[in-house]
Scaffold this motif. Structure first.
Motif, PDB file in Angstrom:
ATOM      1  N   TRP A  87       0.822  -1.210   0.000  1.00 34.21           N
ATOM      2  CA  TRP A  87       0.000   0.000   0.000  1.00 34.21           C
ATOM      3  C   TRP A  87       0.853   1.255   0.000  1.00 34.21           C
ATOM      4  CZ3 TRP A  87      -4.544  -1.170  -1.523  1.00 34.21           C
ATOM      5  CH2 TRP A  87      -5.094  -2.403  -1.195  1.00 34.21           C
ATOM      6  N   ASN A  88       1.989   1.206   0.706  1.00 37.56           N
ATOM      7  CA  ASN A  88       2.911   2.343   0.662  1.00 37.56           C
ATOM      8  C   ASN A  88       3.492   2.512  -0.742  1.00 37.56           C
ATOM      9  OD1 ASN A  88       4.891   4.338   1.989  1.00 37.56           O
ATOM     10  ND2 ASN A  88       6.282   2.859   1.078  1.00 37.56           N
ATOM     11  N   ALA A  89       3.845   1.389  -1.374  1.00 38.60           N
ATOM     12  CA  ALA A  89       4.378   1.443  -2.735  1.00 38.60           C
ATOM     13  C   ALA A  89       3.317   1.924  -3.720  1.00 38.60           C
ATOM     14  CB  ALA A  89       4.897   0.065  -3.148  1.00 38.60           C
ATOM     15  N   LEU A  90       2.064   1.527  -3.499  1.00 33.59           N
ATOM     16  CA  LEU A  90       0.981   1.973  -4.375  1.00 33.59           C
ATOM     17  C   LEU A  90       0.777   3.484  -4.255  1.00 33.59           C
ATOM     18  CD1 LEU A  90      -1.304   1.217  -6.320  1.00 33.59           C
ATOM     19  CD2 LEU A  90      -2.760   0.802  -4.328  1.00 33.59           C
ATOM     20  N   PHE A  91       0.825   3.993  -3.014  1.00 32.24           N
ATOM     21  CA  PHE A  91       0.702   5.437  -2.805  1.00 32.24           C
ATOM     22  C   PHE A  91       1.860   6.181  -3.480  1.00 32.24           C
ATOM     23  CE2 PHE A  91       1.995   9.167  -0.318  1.00 32.24           C
ATOM     24  CZ  PHE A  91       0.845   9.945  -0.420  1.00 32.24           C
ATOM     25  N   ASN A  92       3.083   5.673  -3.301  1.00 31.91           N
ATOM     26  CA  ASN A  92       4.245   6.313  -3.931  1.00 31.91           C
ATOM     27  C   ASN A  92       4.149   6.277  -5.452  1.00 31.91           C
ATOM     28  OD1 ASN A  92       5.455   6.931  -1.481  1.00 31.91           O
ATOM     29  ND2 ASN A  92       6.688   5.068  -1.434  1.00 31.91           N
ATOM     30  N   THR A  93       3.605   5.188  -5.974  1.00 34.15           N
ATOM     31  CA  THR A  93       3.471   5.064  -7.430  1.00 34.15           C
ATOM     32  C   THR A  93       2.506   6.103  -7.977  1.00 34.15           C
ATOM     33  OG1 THR A  93       3.916   2.687  -7.280  1.00 34.15           O
ATOM     34  CG2 THR A  93       2.916   3.495  -9.313  1.00 34.15           C
ATOM     35  N   PHE A  94       1.347   6.254  -7.321  1.00 37.50           N
ATOM     36  CA  PHE A  94       0.388   7.259  -7.771  1.00 37.50           C
ATOM     37  C   PHE A  94       0.950   8.669  -7.596  1.00 37.50           C
ATOM     38  CE2 PHE A  94      -2.984   3.982  -7.533  1.00 37.50           C
ATOM     39  CZ  PHE A  94      -3.631   4.257  -8.731  1.00 37.50           C
ATOM     40  N   LEU A  95       1.662   8.908  -6.495  1.00 36.23           N
ATOM     41  CA  LEU A  95       2.270  10.214  -6.264  1.00 36.23           C
ATOM     42  C   LEU A  95       3.316  10.521  -7.329  1.00 36.23           C
ATOM     43  CD1 LEU A  95       2.544  12.660  -4.296  1.00 36.23           C
ATOM     44  CD2 LEU A  95       4.353  11.367  -3.137  1.00 36.23           C
ATOM     45  N   TYR A  96       4.160   9.559  -7.598  1.00 31.82           N
ATOM     46  CA  TYR A  96       5.210   9.704  -8.613  1.00 31.82           C
ATOM     47  C   TYR A  96       4.596   9.982  -9.980  1.00 31.82           C
ATOM     48  CZ  TYR A  96       9.436   8.380 -11.246  1.00 31.82           C
ATOM     49  OH  TYR A  96      10.520   8.372 -12.074  1.00 31.82           O
ATOM     50  N   THR A  97       3.590   9.203 -10.331  1.00 29.76           N
ATOM     51  CA  THR A  97       2.946   9.351 -11.641  1.00 29.76           C
ATOM     52  C   THR A  97       2.249  10.699 -11.767  1.00 29.76           C
ATOM     53  OG1 THR A  97       2.603   6.946 -11.760  1.00 29.76           O
ATOM     54  CG2 THR A  97       1.275   8.332 -13.229  1.00 29.76           C
ATOM     55  N   GLY A  98       1.509  11.096 -10.731  1.00 33.24           N
ATOM     56  CA  GLY A  98       0.756  12.348 -10.790  1.00 33.24           C
ATOM     57  C   GLY A  98       1.642  13.570 -10.895  1.00 33.24           C
ATOM     58  N   ILE A  99       2.678  13.644 -10.040  1.00 30.41           N
ATOM     59  CA  ILE A  99       3.568  14.811 -10.059  1.00 30.41           C
ATOM     60  C   ILE A  99       4.331  14.895 -11.379  1.00 30.41           C
ATOM     61  CG2 ILE A  99       5.592  15.865  -8.986  1.00 30.41           C
ATOM     62  CD1 ILE A  99       4.658  14.752  -6.323  1.00 30.41           C
ATOM     63  N   ALA A 100       4.859  13.761 -11.830  1.00 27.33           N
ATOM     64  CA  ALA A 100       5.615  13.769 -13.089  1.00 27.33           C
ATOM     65  C   ALA A 100       4.725  14.159 -14.264  1.00 27.33           C
ATOM     66  CB  ALA A 100       6.239  12.391 -13.316  1.00 27.33           C
ATOM     67  N   LEU A 101       3.493  13.659 -14.283  1.00 30.04           N
ATOM     68  CA  LEU A 101       2.578  13.984 -15.383  1.00 30.04           C
ATOM     69  C   LEU A 101       2.273  15.480 -15.429  1.00 30.04           C
ATOM     70  CD1 LEU A 101      -0.172  11.219 -15.732  1.00 30.04           C
ATOM     71  CD2 LEU A 101       1.380  12.078 -17.480  1.00 30.04           C
ATOM     72  N   VAL A 102       2.002  16.069 -14.269  1.00 32.57           N
ATOM     73  CA  VAL A 102       1.667  17.496 -14.228  1.00 32.57           C
ATOM     74  C   VAL A 102       2.841  18.330 -14.736  1.00 32.57           C
ATOM     75  CG1 VAL A 102       1.158  19.436 -12.708  1.00 32.57           C
ATOM     76  CG2 VAL A 102      -0.053  17.271 -12.402  1.00 32.57           C
ATOM     77  N   PHE A 103       4.030  18.065 -14.231  1.00 31.61           N
ATOM     78  CA  PHE A 103       5.197  18.854 -14.638  1.00 31.61           C
ATOM     79  C   PHE A 103       5.521  18.641 -16.121  1.00 31.61           C
ATOM     80  CE2 PHE A 103       5.968  19.477 -10.145  1.00 31.61           C
ATOM     81  CZ  PHE A 103       6.610  20.704 -10.098  1.00 31.61           C
ATOM     82  N   GLN A 104       5.488  17.403 -16.563  1.00 24.94           N
ATOM     83  CA  GLN A 104       5.833  17.136 -17.958  1.00 24.94           C
ATOM     84  C   GLN A 104       4.800  17.728 -18.909  1.00 24.94           C
ATOM     85  OE1 GLN A 104       6.470  12.911 -18.407  1.00 24.94           O
ATOM     86  NE2 GLN A 104       8.126  12.883 -16.914  1.00 24.94           N
TER      87      GLN A 104
END
Length: 312
Positions: A87-104
């Protein structure tokens, strides 16, 4: 008959069948199967077979004492529900994906707007956008690992010199900033991908609506939000979908730069599955986590495509 007369007679032309006579019958056939077979074989070997093998492994559990596989269909899926690291890895994955998508997405659109010009030299600048994309992700991760080193990294020393970081501070060694350091490498390398897609979309837009808007006195900002963004909606949706799927399985940058650390601060689903697979040799559980990642990607991407009416 003279040679001149013989030369005037029509020569027999070889039929297509006779020209292909030396070829095998399956290769000269007009049926599409012979031409689709190589692609289908690659799909089976590198796509379908690994998926079926992972599904099979997920139905087993590894006996810690005997190191043998024991058939237990519900063991790994039940274990996932009680595994806090998943669950921690799932949260980090969504966080990583969301932040990178917005910036890119934002940076990609802004840079594309700047490069959307026919003036001299802009073609070279657009071509240079492809340079970061040809660098292997592991090499990019190693490059940023060195630049973010707290002792000699050029980026870290620059931030320390500006007073933004304390002396000797390690960005990748601190749980609160490690994710930002990994994201920096990701955003640097893959923002040009967004730039190229946005540029292709901008160059294909019709000019008549913008000319009419300029005549009506619309500003550049108004034209962007009322004309450019609506007409670019499908292009943006496809770009977000492609990058979102790729970001959700991020592994290279995390593995090379932090190895999921400090602790589990940057651990994603794929990095956790890799640690279990290569570190613990628990192949069934690692395969189950990989299947969970696949299921989430399929569900989220299907919902996204339906919401934004994306057709591939």
């Amino acid at each position: 008959m003279s040679s001149n007369t013989a030369s005037l007679l029509p020569r027999e032309t070889a039929s297509p069948e006779s020209k292909r006579g030396w070829l095998p019958s399956w290769l000269s056939s007009e049926h599409p199967f012979p031409w689709l077979f190589p692609a289908a074989a690659l799909m089976v070997v590198f796509g379908i077979y690994p998926l079926l093998y992972a599904l099979t492994l997920s139905l087993y559990k590894k006996n810690a004492a005997t190191r043998k596989m024991v058939f237990a269909p519900d063991h790994n899926w039940t274990k996932i529900l009680s595994d806090e690291r998943v669950w921690n890895a799932l949260f980090n994955t969504f966080l990583y994906t969301g932040i990178a998508l917005v910036f890119q997405l934002v940076l990609g659109m802004l840079i594309a707007l700047l490069l959307d010009s026919d003036r001299k030299g802009y073609g070279i600048l657009r071509a240079m956008m492809t340079l970061p994309l040809v660098i292997p992700p592991a090499v990019t991760a190693m490059m940023f690992l060195l630049m973010l080193n707290g002792s000699f990294g050029v980026l870290s020393r620059g931030l320390i010199a500006m007073g933004l970081l304390p002396t000797g501070f390690s960005i990748l060694g601190n749980a609160s900033t490690a994710m930002a350091g990994v994201l920096l490498a990701e955003i640097w390398q893959w923002t040009p991908f967004m730039v190229l897609i946005m540029l292709a979309g901008l160059r294909s837009l019709p000019k008549e609506p913008f000319e009419a808007a300029a005549i009506d006195g619309a500003s550049g900002v108004q034209a962007f939000f009322r004309l450019t963004l609506p007409m670019m909606s499908k292009v943006i949706a496809i770009a977000v979908l492609i990058r979102g799927i790729d970001l959700f399985r991020a592994f290279d940058y995390v593995k090379v730069m932090t190895d999921s650390g400090p602790g589990t601060a940057t651990e994603t689903l794929t990095s956790y599955a890799g640690r279990i697979y290569f570190g613990n040799a628990d192949f069934p559980y690692a395969s189950t986590i990989a299947l969970l990642t696949l299921i989430i990607v399929i569900v989220v991407s299907s919902a996204f495509m339906k919401a934004f009416k994306v057709k591939l």
